[in-house]
Structures are given as structure tokens and as C-alpha cells.
Scaffold this motif. Structure first.
Motif, mmCIF file in Angstrom:
data_model
loop_
_atom_site.group_PDB
_atom_site.id
_atom_site.type_symbol
_atom_site.label_atom_id
_atom_site.label_comp_id
_atom_site.label_asym_id
_atom_site.label_seq_id
_atom_site.Cartn_x
_atom_site.Cartn_y
_atom_site.Cartn_z
ATOM 1 N N ASP A 43 27.466 -47.606 14.859
ATOM 2 C CA ASP A 43 28.135 -47.406 15.861
ATOM 3 C C ASP A 43 29.071 -46.149 16.127
ATOM 4 O O ASP A 43 28.894 -45.692 17.211
ATOM 5 N N GLU A 44 29.801 -45.793 14.991
ATOM 6 C CA GLU A 44 30.364 -44.525 14.936
ATOM 7 C C GLU A 44 29.545 -43.184 15.363
ATOM 8 O O GLU A 44 29.710 -42.491 15.899
ATOM 9 N N ALA A 45 27.994 -43.422 14.686
ATOM 10 C CA ALA A 45 27.070 -42.144 14.927
ATOM 11 C C ALA A 45 26.971 -42.114 16.226
ATOM 12 O O ALA A 45 26.603 -41.051 16.816
ATOM 13 N N ILE A 46 26.900 -43.270 17.119
ATOM 14 C CA ILE A 46 26.366 -43.317 18.685
ATOM 15 C C ILE A 46 27.342 -42.497 19.370
ATOM 16 O O ILE A 46 27.367 -41.757 20.221
ATOM 17 N N SER A 47 28.878 -42.734 18.930
ATOM 18 C CA SER A 47 29.824 -42.275 19.539
ATOM 19 C C SER A 47 30.051 -40.645 19.336
ATOM 20 O O SER A 47 30.283 -39.872 20.066
ATOM 21 N N LEU A 48 29.649 -40.516 17.993
ATOM 22 C CA LEU A 48 29.836 -39.064 17.619
ATOM 23 C C LEU A 48 28.736 -38.114 18.414
ATOM 24 O O LEU A 48 28.878 -37.036 18.728
ATOM 25 N N CYS A 49 27.247 -38.988 18.683
ATOM 26 C CA CYS A 49 26.481 -37.941 19.413
ATOM 27 C C CYS A 49 26.991 -37.843 20.815
ATOM 28 O O CYS A 49 26.740 -36.623 21.512
ATOM 29 N N GLU A 50 27.901 -38.559 21.362
ATOM 30 C CA GLU A 50 28.282 -38.297 22.668
ATOM 31 C C GLU A 50 29.355 -37.229 22.739
ATOM 32 O O GLU A 50 29.595 -36.323 23.448
ATOM 33 N N GLU A 51 30.073 -37.208 21.541
ATOM 34 C CA GLU A 51 31.029 -36.196 21.439
ATOM 35 C C GLU A 51 30.573 -34.695 21.224
ATOM 36 O O GLU A 51 30.940 -33.759 21.656
ATOM 37 N N VAL A 52 29.657 -34.662 20.165
ATOM 38 C CA VAL A 52 29.348 -33.148 19.623
ATOM 39 C C VAL A 52 27.607 -32.860 19.997
ATOM 40 O O VAL A 52 27.410 -31.809 19.746
ATOM 41 N N ASN A 53 26.976 -33.840 20.317
ATOM 42 C CA ASN A 53 25.431 -33.524 20.673
ATOM 43 C C ASN A 53 24.855 -32.849 19.686
ATOM 44 O O ASN A 53 24.504 -31.671 19.737
ATOM 45 N N PRO A 54 24.704 -33.338 18.626
ATOM 46 C CA PRO A 54 24.188 -32.697 17.413
ATOM 47 C C PRO A 54 22.595 -32.485 17.574
ATOM 48 O O PRO A 54 21.808 -32.880 18.414
ATOM 49 N N ASP A 55 22.078 -31.465 16.737
ATOM 50 C CA ASP A 55 20.519 -31.251 16.813
ATOM 51 C C ASP A 55 19.943 -32.250 15.923
ATOM 52 O O ASP A 55 18.870 -32.778 16.037
ATOM 53 N N ILE A 56 20.431 -32.769 14.841
ATOM 54 C CA ILE A 56 19.909 -33.469 13.885
ATOM 55 C C ILE A 56 20.928 -34.452 13.210
ATOM 56 O O ILE A 56 22.037 -34.300 13.300
ATOM 57 N N ILE A 57 20.584 -35.754 12.722
ATOM 58 C CA ILE A 57 21.253 -36.678 12.202
ATOM 59 C C ILE A 57 20.607 -37.073 10.693
ATOM 60 O O ILE A 57 19.519 -37.418 10.596
ATOM 61 N N LEU A 58 21.396 -37.273 9.557
ATOM 62 C CA LEU A 58 21.031 -37.843 8.447
ATOM 63 C C LEU A 58 21.723 -39.340 8.499
ATOM 64 O O LEU A 58 22.700 -39.311 8.619
ATOM 65 N N MET A 59 20.583 -40.205 8.264
ATOM 66 C CA MET A 59 21.036 -41.633 8.641
ATOM 67 C C MET A 59 20.543 -42.710 7.645
ATOM 68 O O MET A 59 19.532 -42.466 7.257
ATOM 69 N N ASP A 60 21.650 -43.267 6.841
ATOM 70 C CA ASP A 60 21.367 -44.112 6.065
ATOM 71 C C ASP A 60 20.876 -45.588 6.802
ATOM 72 O O ASP A 60 20.829 -45.674 8.045
ATOM 73 N N ILE A 61 20.298 -46.481 5.889
ATOM 74 C CA ILE A 61 19.757 -47.709 6.674
ATOM 75 C C ILE A 61 20.872 -48.790 6.605
ATOM 76 O O ILE A 61 21.463 -49.531 7.606
ATOM 77 N N ARG A 62 21.326 -49.302 5.543
ATOM 78 C CA ARG A 62 22.135 -50.377 5.359
ATOM 79 C C ARG A 62 23.443 -49.983 5.470
ATOM 80 O O ARG A 62 23.903 -49.352 4.504
ATOM 81 N N MET A 63 24.296 -50.496 6.658
ATOM 82 C CA MET A 63 25.779 -50.040 6.719
ATOM 83 C C MET A 63 26.350 -51.014 7.659
ATOM 84 O O MET A 63 25.602 -51.904 8.343
ATOM 85 N N PRO A 64 27.652 -51.359 7.402
ATOM 86 C CA PRO A 64 28.114 -52.418 8.425
ATOM 87 C C PRO A 64 28.472 -52.028 9.596
ATOM 88 O O PRO A 64 28.192 -51.029 10.066
ATOM 89 N N VAL A 65 28.840 -53.134 10.526
ATOM 90 C CA VAL A 65 28.866 -52.894 11.891
ATOM 91 C C VAL A 65 27.547 -52.725 12.680
ATOM 92 O O VAL A 65 27.252 -53.627 13.473
ATOM 93 N N MET A 66 26.937 -51.689 12.234
ATOM 94 C CA MET A 66 25.626 -51.458 12.905
ATOM 95 C C MET A 66 24.662 -50.536 11.847
ATOM 96 O O MET A 66 25.089 -49.683 11.391
ATOM 97 N N ASP A 67 23.497 -51.072 11.565
ATOM 98 C CA ASP A 67 22.757 -50.394 10.705
ATOM 99 C C ASP A 67 21.906 -49.199 11.088
ATOM 100 O O ASP A 67 21.938 -49.068 12.594
ATOM 101 N N GLY A 68 21.337 -48.632 10.129
ATOM 102 C CA GLY A 68 20.693 -47.140 10.745
ATOM 103 C C GLY A 68 19.581 -47.430 11.582
ATOM 104 O O GLY A 68 19.476 -46.671 12.488
ATOM 105 N N ILE A 69 18.639 -48.608 11.501
ATOM 106 C CA ILE A 69 17.553 -48.654 12.183
ATOM 107 C C ILE A 69 17.904 -49.007 13.644
ATOM 108 O O ILE A 69 17.794 -48.518 14.804
ATOM 109 N N ALA A 70 19.017 -49.833 13.746
ATOM 110 C CA ALA A 70 19.429 -50.232 15.222
ATOM 111 C C ALA A 70 20.037 -48.974 15.910
ATOM 112 O O ALA A 70 19.951 -48.844 17.152
ATOM 113 N N ALA A 71 20.573 -48.000 14.943
ATOM 114 C CA ALA A 71 21.332 -46.920 15.562
ATOM 115 C C ALA A 71 20.415 -45.792 15.978
ATOM 116 O O ALA A 71 20.193 -45.132 17.093
#
Length: 199
Positions: free
Chosen positions: A36-64
Motif C-alpha cells: 500500500d505504501e509502495a503504491i502511494s510512493l509511486c504517485e509521489e516520486v514516479n520511480p523507474d524501478i521497484i525492488l519488491m518483497d512478497i510477504r508483507m502486512p497490509v498489502m503483499d507484493g504480488i497484489a501491489a
């Protein structure tokens, strides 16, 4: 390249950030502890690339990944996780991930993998590819020996230029063969081709 690091382990986030920030062409633009935080960050900084874990609270990496790819298809996403089981690998790649690495890899090697992915190639860890070879895809039987060689090298993350050099072919020939291979395998990009080849 602007990078976002997404992992629920603060120590891992910090370690990755310190190491990757030393690379001249990589800027760590933000860090998040869940999808969920990753999605918000995308809106803020418009990254080129993301390093993403899978198992995380709130929203996991695959859903993100699924959400981010739908909203921002230009952002490249590299899964970086301890999970090397076939279901997680397949779900992540099907969701739109451009690469999949296991956390046991040396952090120093990750920068090179990110550059390869930014160049347009899918990146799969060797152990990930071995997991995906456990069940052969019958569509492979429709490929010629040369097409199989090219598909294997694409799945390993090689560029058209690298494949051409290894197989002593012209880049145009490689490019044309990849178009035919993708049609035969029923895929639309190189990462999906890697999944189908080793799936």
C-alpha cells in the motif's frame, strides 16, 4: 534510475539502500514497508524501478505489483524475496513483475540485474529458473532447435545483441525469431516468455 525499495524488514531496506546508493546511476527515491505504501510512493516520486518483497502486512507484493502495473505500466518491478516456490514465482510474474531474485543473492550483484531489467530484459534468478523447469511446457515442441536456443537465452535475461553474438546471428534475425517464438508460445513480452519456457 530512480529506485523504490519495498520490504517490511527495516534492516533489509536500510542495507539495500546503503549499498545501491553507492552506484552512480541509481538513486534511492523512497522506501516502503508494504504494498500500500509502495503504491502511494509511486504517485509521489514516479520511480523507474521497484525492488519488491512478497510477504508483507497490509498489502503483499504480488497484489501491489498487479495494481502498480495497471496504473503505471512503465515502472519496472523486480521481486526480491526469500520465497523460491513455484506458485509464488508464477503469481508474481503473472501479476506483471519484470524479474524475480532470491534474497540470498549478493546485494552487489543486484545493481547489475536492475540495469539489465531497465534495458528491457526480464531477469530470473538461476534457482528460480530451476524451479520453473520442473514441468515442461508442451508448447516448446512447436519451436525449432534454433528457436529453443534463442528462447532459452531470452529467458536467461540476455539482450538481442548478446544472443546474436553467442549464436553467431544478426540482431535482425534474432529479433524476427523472437517475434515468431512469442507467437508460438502465446506470450506478449520477454518475461512471460521466460516463464513459459521454464514453466
Amino acid at each position: 534510475m530512480k529506485l523504490i525499495i519495498v520490504d517490511d524488514d527495516a534492516l533489509i531496506r536500510k542495507s539495500l539502500s546503503i549499498t545501491l546508493s553507492k552506484e552512480a546511476d541509481i538513486t534511492v527515491a523512497g522506501m516502503a514497508s508494504n504494498g500500500d505504501e509502495a503504491i502511494s510512493l509511486c504517485e509521489e516520486v514516479n520511480p523507474d524501478i521497484i525492488l519488491m518483497d512478497i510477504r508483507m502486512p497490509v498489502m503483499d507484493g504480488i497484489a501491489a505489483v498487479r495494481t502498480i502495473k495497471k496504473r503505471y505500466p512503465h515502472i519496472k518491478i523486480m521481486m526480491l524475496t526469500t520465497f523460491d516456490d513455484k506458485p509464488n514465482i508464477q503469481q508474481a510474474l503473472s501479476a506483471g513483475a519484470d524479474g524475480y531474485l532470491i534474497k540470498m543473492d549478493k546485494i552487489a550483484d543486484i545493481a547489475g540485474r536492475l540495469r539489465t531489467m531497465m534495458g528491457g530484459s526480464g531477469v530470473l534468478d538461476m534457482d528460480v529458473m530451476k524451479k520453473l523447469t520442473q514441468q515442461e511446457n508442451p508448447a516448446l515442441e512447436t519451436l525449432t532447435p534454433r528457436e529453443k536456443d534463442i528462447a532459452r537465452l531470452v529467458a536467461q535475461g540476455m539482450t538481442n545483441k548478446e544472443i546474436a553474438a553467442q549464436l553467431f546471428l544478426g540482431e535482425g534475425t534474432v529479433r524476427n525469431n523472437i517475434v515468431v517464438i512469442m507467437e508460438k508460445m502465446g506470450v506478449s513480452n520477454r518475461t512471460q516468455l521466460g516463464l513459459e519456457y521454464f514453466g
